[in-house]
Scaffold this motif. Structure first.
Motif, short mmCIF file in Angstrom:
data_model
loop_
_atom_site.label_atom_id
_atom_site.label_comp_id
_atom_site.label_asym_id
_atom_site.label_seq_id
_atom_site.Cartn_x
_atom_site.Cartn_y
_atom_site.Cartn_z
N VAL A 194 -11.70 -6.87 -10.80
CA VAL A 194 -11.58 -7.83 -9.69
C VAL A 194 -11.45 -7.04 -8.40
O VAL A 194 -10.52 -6.24 -8.23
CB VAL A 194 -10.36 -8.74 -9.88
N PRO A 195 -12.38 -7.19 -7.46
CA PRO A 195 -12.39 -6.35 -6.26
C PRO A 195 -11.18 -6.51 -5.37
O PRO A 195 -10.72 -5.56 -4.74
CB PRO A 195 -13.68 -6.78 -5.53
N GLN A 227 -4.27 -0.19 -4.38
CA GLN A 227 -4.69 -1.06 -3.29
C GLN A 227 -4.27 -2.50 -3.55
O GLN A 227 -3.82 -3.21 -2.65
CB GLN A 227 -6.21 -1.01 -3.12
N ILE A 228 -4.41 -2.94 -4.82
CA ILE A 228 -4.04 -4.31 -5.17
C ILE A 228 -2.53 -4.49 -5.08
O ILE A 228 -2.04 -5.52 -4.60
CB ILE A 228 -4.55 -4.66 -6.58
N ALA A 229 -1.78 -3.48 -5.53
CA ALA A 229 -0.31 -3.54 -5.44
C ALA A 229 0.12 -3.67 -3.98
O ALA A 229 1.02 -4.47 -3.65
CB ALA A 229 0.31 -2.30 -6.07
N HIS A 230 -0.55 -2.91 -3.09
CA HIS A 230 -0.21 -2.98 -1.66
C HIS A 230 -0.52 -4.36 -1.10
O HIS A 230 0.27 -4.94 -0.32
CB HIS A 230 -0.99 -1.91 -0.90
N GLY A 236 3.20 -11.01 0.02
CA GLY A 236 4.42 -11.63 -0.49
C GLY A 236 4.21 -12.43 -1.75
O GLY A 236 4.92 -13.40 -2.01
N ILE A 237 3.20 -12.04 -2.55
CA ILE A 237 2.89 -12.76 -3.79
C ILE A 237 3.92 -12.38 -4.85
O ILE A 237 4.23 -11.21 -5.06
CB ILE A 237 1.48 -12.42 -4.28
N GLU A 238 4.48 -13.38 -5.51
CA GLU A 238 5.47 -13.16 -6.55
C GLU A 238 4.90 -13.52 -7.92
O GLU A 238 4.45 -14.65 -8.12
CB GLU A 238 6.72 -14.01 -6.27
#
Length: 278
Positions: A194-195, A227-230, A236-238
């Motif tokens: 998933v990009p 990059q996705i973690a950042h 602010g996704i939980e």
């Protein structure tokens, strides 16, 4: 001057009925369509024009079949419509040979009738093409969202590309079906392909996890790249209590341990797997 439209129409119908052989021969030369198809269409038109209601339902049904068949043979909708329109030229030649004014006046009515039938071939072609496109889109969605069995009791969903609402629905359906068919209690949702992950994608992932949990399966999300973690932190996704792993290998190892399978590196790259007896 008053025009007797009924008389004009009757004269056209009389010519159509009485001049079957020359009409079919001329129509065949003009249209390039097979004689069998033309005879069937001509007979259906004869039946419709000869009835009081002049119901063209059977004619439209035959035209739909002809249009679909010619589409499979590589003909364009324009070519099929022109083949139908050519009947007007064949009938007009009969009118000229007849020389009666009523037939000439009735040709306007007959021309409009054939125009409607010719345009109907376009509608049939468009509807058939739309159905083909929808079927192909559904097939592509299914192919792009495979659910694979990694281990006894463990399945994985490797996602590649954008995750939208339609695809999420397919993912959930296929995942739930596989969980039921295999009796698996662990599912790995891999988003390595998933990009980007935004709030919408995250919501789709959460829906999939919740659906799997309702089936009694524990989900692990793998492929959380830096990059996705950042992005997830910035937005602010939980994910709550959902387990996340950096790679599919880490997620599989976690699922194996949760399944009671011991994974140990015994010599270099060799991996020993032993199921613990409970």
């Amino acid at each position: 001057m008053t025009v007797d439209t009924d008389a004009a129409r009757r004269r056209i119908i009389d010519l159509f009925m009485s001049q079957e052989k020359p009409l079919l021969e001329r129509w065949a030369r003009l249209s390039g369509m097979p004689g069998d198809e033309l005879r069937d269409l001509h007979q259906a038109l004869r039946d419709a024009l000869g009835s009081e209601q002049r119901d063209l339902t059977d004619v439209r049904g035959l035209l739909a079949e002809v249009s679909r068949a010619r589409a499979r043979q590589g003909y364009t909708p324009t070519e099929t419509a022109r083949a139908v329109f050519s009947l007007k030229e064949a009938v007009y030649e009969l009118i000229e040979a007849d020389g009666q004014a009523e037939a000439l006046r009735g040709f306007v009515w007959f021309s409009r009738l054939i125009d409607d039938l010719g345009l109907y071939t376009f509608e049939t072609y468009t509807a058939a093409r739309e159905k083909i496109i929808l079927d192909q889109a559904e097939q592509l969605l299914e192919l792009s969202t495979p659910v694979v069995k990694l281990w006894e009791g463990i399945v994985a969903v490797p996602l590649v590309g954008t995750l939208d609402s339609a695809r999420t629905q397919v993912v959930m359906e296929k995942l739930l079906e596989t969980l039921v068919d295999t009796g698996s209690e662990h599912a790995v949702i891999d988003i390595t392909g998933v990009p980007a992950v935004d709030t919408q994608v995250a919501q789709h992932l959460l829906k999939t996890v919740v659906a799997a949990r309702l089936m009694g399966a524990e989900c692990v999300i793998s492929g959380i790249r830096p990059q996705i973690a950042h992005t997830i932190v910035t937005l602010g996704i939980e994910f709550g209590d959902i387990v996340t792993k950096a790679s599919l290998a880490d997620a599989l190892a976690y699922a194996l341990r949760r399944s009671g399978v011991e994974v140990a590196n015994t010599a270099g790259t060799r991996i020993a797997v032993r199921a613990e007896r409970v």
